[in-house]
Enzyme design. Structure first.
Site, PDB file in Angstrom:
ATOM      1  N   GLY A   1      -2.046  -3.071   2.395  1.00 22.08           N
ATOM      2  CA  GLY A   1      -2.213  -2.755   3.797  1.00 22.08           C
ATOM      3  C   GLY A   1      -2.633  -3.983   4.586  1.00 22.08           C
ATOM      4  O   GLY A   1      -3.071  -4.987   4.028  1.00 22.08           O
ATOM      5  N   CYS A   2      -2.477  -3.888   5.895  1.00 24.99           N
ATOM      6  CA  CYS A   2      -2.769  -5.047   6.744  1.00 24.99           C
ATOM      7  C   CYS A   2      -4.266  -5.331   6.769  1.00 24.99           C
ATOM      8  O   CYS A   2      -4.691  -6.466   6.519  1.00 24.99           O
ATOM      9  CB  CYS A   2      -2.224  -4.813   8.145  1.00 24.99           C
ATOM     10  SG  CYS A   2      -2.657  -3.223   8.884  1.00 24.99           S
TER      11      CYS A   2
END
Lengths: 343, 343, 343, 343
Positions: D148-149
């Site tokens: 995920g970012c």
């Protein structure tokens, strides 16, 4: 490999030249100058270049610049014209991203830029670096006047209509909007984010320096005088120019879409959008494209052209590199293949 | 005190009516309706109203609305025309902030809004709520068509020129730019911040619903037909409209500055800026002002007018309250004294 | 009516004082000074005040200021302390919106502000103008140190926790974000929109002047020393501060929501949001509110507080007027009734 | 050349994969799927790809995807897990940019993602695609869970501190801010520019899906449990994540700068900034870099780490291509050489 120098590398145009040249396979950056920042590592001023550009700014040194094959001037107006004759004498080719060599008539230049021209004898030789009009002349030029950002967007937008003589030359309107990077990287109250964010306005309504440049471009295509009303506006965003152009059509029924598509069919950086499209500036952000759409709303006899560019790329550094590629017989699109950053 | 209802209170226009009416000393808010949000406290949807507006949304109930002295419609196009006849019969005065009663010709309305009109017999009676033109008619009206945001900015900008017959009516250009709140508060991909932030484009170039509304306004002033090219654009900001208008002057040498200053001298909400000024949209943000500047660039025979408003205030809710004040013989500026929020 | 003067009216704080005071029913603006802009009409610098403020800037003149009942200093740090003693001697009350009188210990002040203090003898008398803590002292004060923007948001956010001694004082973290108007209206490269738009960063991570101010506030509530880590960040927007605060809870199971609601129940400008809410800065834009939410995520023993203000209103000019209202026994909320501008 | 497919190409992650892959010299794009847009030319949806990507969207067809060497899933959570087993059986390598294979414990996954996992037997095999931790495992993986970012930015920021066991694992705070493109390209009121522009807020304060992902990363490095308080915020801009991390240092005097510089010395995409620096998100906009700075403010025993990435590049599509390059033994930086777009 050619050796390239940049004079005046602390502004946005200089930074954009560095971003693009850092990946150019035929270019060695040999000097980047700045009086104010001499000694500073470029990457300390521009952290996005860390690890990729390891030059430091130096004082502008005619000797070192004289060893370059090409020098870009990313300086304020009035600087390049002082250094150009000596560098040309040493066999260096020059691309000026400022306005010093854009206007052919030194009196017009002096009127709008409010200083005497230092080398008016070079104005005739200087080639106006818009490849879509002057490609062949650019290939053999020593001295390129890189077009202004607004003039690039507006000239490419009007060009097919004027080449065909389709519109009333006394009634050309260019309503043009630019992001704030067009104002450059210099301290000012007027360009603070708290001043220009979340707001919009026209400026320079009474007269802007790009008006005579555009008028010169269009008149040379048309072969006659014309009247252009040019109103620039300031957008609350960083990059991008959109020009909405209005012209009175002389005769109804012309296939404008076909005209534009044909005119720009072989141009690597001009993209004619489908009929009805509305190009947005983000579709060219960071890229060297100009995207154009043309229509005649409600059949009222008025052609409306939309033209978008990134003011720092096709409107400045990208176009300069396109010119360099032509001057040195490189592939015209070399190092200009970036797609736009969207969103 | 008058009792006021709002139909359709979940959009930006409804929220802005609430913000302004909450401080109006002569108004009691008695109902605010929303089919989708019935039961929800207004302040749960709009936290800036916490502690100041304690209503909850209700289903639109003709009985309750019928007890109001005035009902605002802040609904999508096509809603007010269905409820208007019954409410008027009960003696309620109406201000529609949508387009249902703006166009006098039902055929034109049906062409642009793509549905049959539910009560064309009311179109003649409806007063177009632009006080700068129709102040006296507004005072005695039962039914007000509150002007569109673009039409307000453009009509006020062109008005003095057309009243005096100074310009060529076949060559009117309105290049207009709006913040994104003009698109309303409804789910869409096209209005995501990631889509419209840091970008700019025209839209609806082939034809926009506000074109016939503006053309109707201008033609009624001029007493004859005209050709208006109207191109709207979308700004990467929230509030504000700027219109840059172009018109061909019939005769040189007219004192445009004096014309505008005189025309708007007594208008409480139209401010003519000094010659050479460029009004920015933030100078009217949150306020009911329209600021205008006029010039003739480079003496080329083209008048350029800049006109700025807050699309949600003078372009919607503020103008609606100005109309209400006139209809109920309140001070015209009551509850509209806010200064713009700058920066 | 009281006569009010503003020293240093060309910045955002000065403009915001003017916007709010222009509608204050008990205030007559008698002087606004600026060395740099003396002679200029205020409305020529700030067009949103056209027609509502007809003063011109004047040189700071002790005689004229001495006739005021109250003078606001909206000046850079170090100005008010030079003029304060003479004005106090003439019986003028003072509210300094800069930092000159905020820190009680002149050595701490000199360390952080890097200049000797001109009147350390006044530091004890100066009342820190946070009504939620010092309301009674403010009523009778001659000299108010108006709190900084960050300290207002952070102090109000931590206050209930520290008053009750619920958290570990050695482990307080304030991660705070501000819009760019907090940097003021002065020419700089760093605050150009092209530099700070569409980007985000921390700044002053090694130490910021508001750290000792907040620490002083919190320590005085707590009655003991503490360790506060304070990291400010710059938001790509104009107005608004959001503070996210982290503190280690000493004992589990405390009803934080009830604590905050009770503490601020009677405060006119502090709004405790429901459990689970996330206040956004726009919900206070242009208004004098501070909105606060508190939670303990995942039951991990860490309290997280969110606190939002408009840095120019509750963080500066609005709070100053709230203090003025208290000092002159006006209604505390007078001229501060504006609702936030949303969207 | 390898044949690559993209499932779910209409979002921002898909568009970014296309932008980067279009210039990858070892990749042929053979399929891009979208149920909703099947038949539409990619360049009609994403005009910045005009002339560079001539594919059209197709229905997801297992046969066609099965002929690819690699398939990227740029789909909503829960899609990849349904198609993965069949594609793996056909010998296709997979990189999932959604969350389906990120959490090792299916129960934790089901708790946070609120659906049963379709193929929990693959969770052990899936390699978490953060090259800075798992480079060797990635080289030989069939199935990559692309991070995920937020987890990318936070994990890289905390990593050196935890590897060395320097900080109190019960007191980790991550205050993280993201541009709006992180919310994806889907219709919603909450992400309208009029809702999120010019404003700032936290969200998901009570618990966010990236919390367990980050906690899992950090715990596996540390070899023990920990307590992480993670608060995400929404920035009024499009691209970029900044994480400010707080951790209690166990012992004073450690050379944090040296620790970070040494740890990331050989990493091609992690740039440790000089002591005292504050990396801004624009310095990585459009590039695959993570820039990090570390400091201990005021010597108070709290380490503060700043970590910035472009959420769509190092936080999604760029990192996925970095993983692909490793899986196919290409140069790790291939097609990821873009410098950030600044300004």
């Amino acid at each position: 490999m050619i050796r390239v120098g940049i004079v005046g590398g602390t502004g946005y145009t200089g930074a954009e030249l560095l971003r693009l040249l850092a990946r150019h396979p035929r270019v060695t950056l040999s000097a980047i100058t700045s009086r104010g920042e001499a000694g500073l590592a470029v990457a300390d001023l521009f952290p996005h270049l860390r690890g990729r550009v390891d030059l430091a700014f130096t004082e502008p040194d005619p000797g070192r610049l004289g060893e370059c094959d090409l020098v870009f001037f990313a300086t304020p107006n009035g600087t390049a014209m002082k250094m150009a004759p000596a560098l040309l004498d040493r066999g260096v080719k020059l691309i000026d991203l400022a306005a010093d060599f854009r206007l052919k008539d030194p009196k017009v230049w002096e009127h709008w830029y409010d200083m005497p021209h230092a080398c008016p004898e070079l104005l005739a030789e200087a080639v106006y670096g818009l490849p879509e009009i002057h490609r062949e002349a650019i290939r053999s030029a020593r001295l390129i006047a890189n077009p202004g950002c607004y003039p690039t967007a507006v000239t490419l937008g009007f060009l097919p209509l004027l080449e065909q003589g389709l519109v009333d030359p006394d009634w050309l309107v260019a309503d043009v909007k630019s992001g704030v990077s067009g104002a450059g990287r210099k301290a000012s109250v007027g360009m603070l984010m708290a001043e220009v964010g979340e707001s919009f306005k026209a400026y320079g309504v009474g007269g802007h320096r790009h008006q005579p440049e555009i008028a010169q471009n269009l008149a040379s295509v048309l072969g006659t005088d014309l009247r252009l009303t040019f109103v620039p506006h300031l957008l609350p965003m960083i990059r991008g120019i959109e020009a909405t152009l209005y012209a009175r059509l002389g005769e109804p029924g012309y296939d404008l879409q076909d005209l534009y598509r044909t005119r720009y069919h072989d141009e690597p950086f001009v993209d004619v959008m489908p009929a009805g499209a509305c190009p947005d500036t983000r579709s060219v952000r960071g890229s060297n494209y100009c995207r154009i759409a043309v229509t005649e709303p409600l059949g009222q006899g008025i052609a409306v052209v939309q033209s978008v560019i990134d003011n720092l790329v096709k409107g400045a550094a990208g176009q300069a590199i396109q010119n360099m590629n032509l001057m040195f017989a490189f592939e015209e699109t070399l190092a200009l293949e970036d797609l736009a950053l969207l969103p």
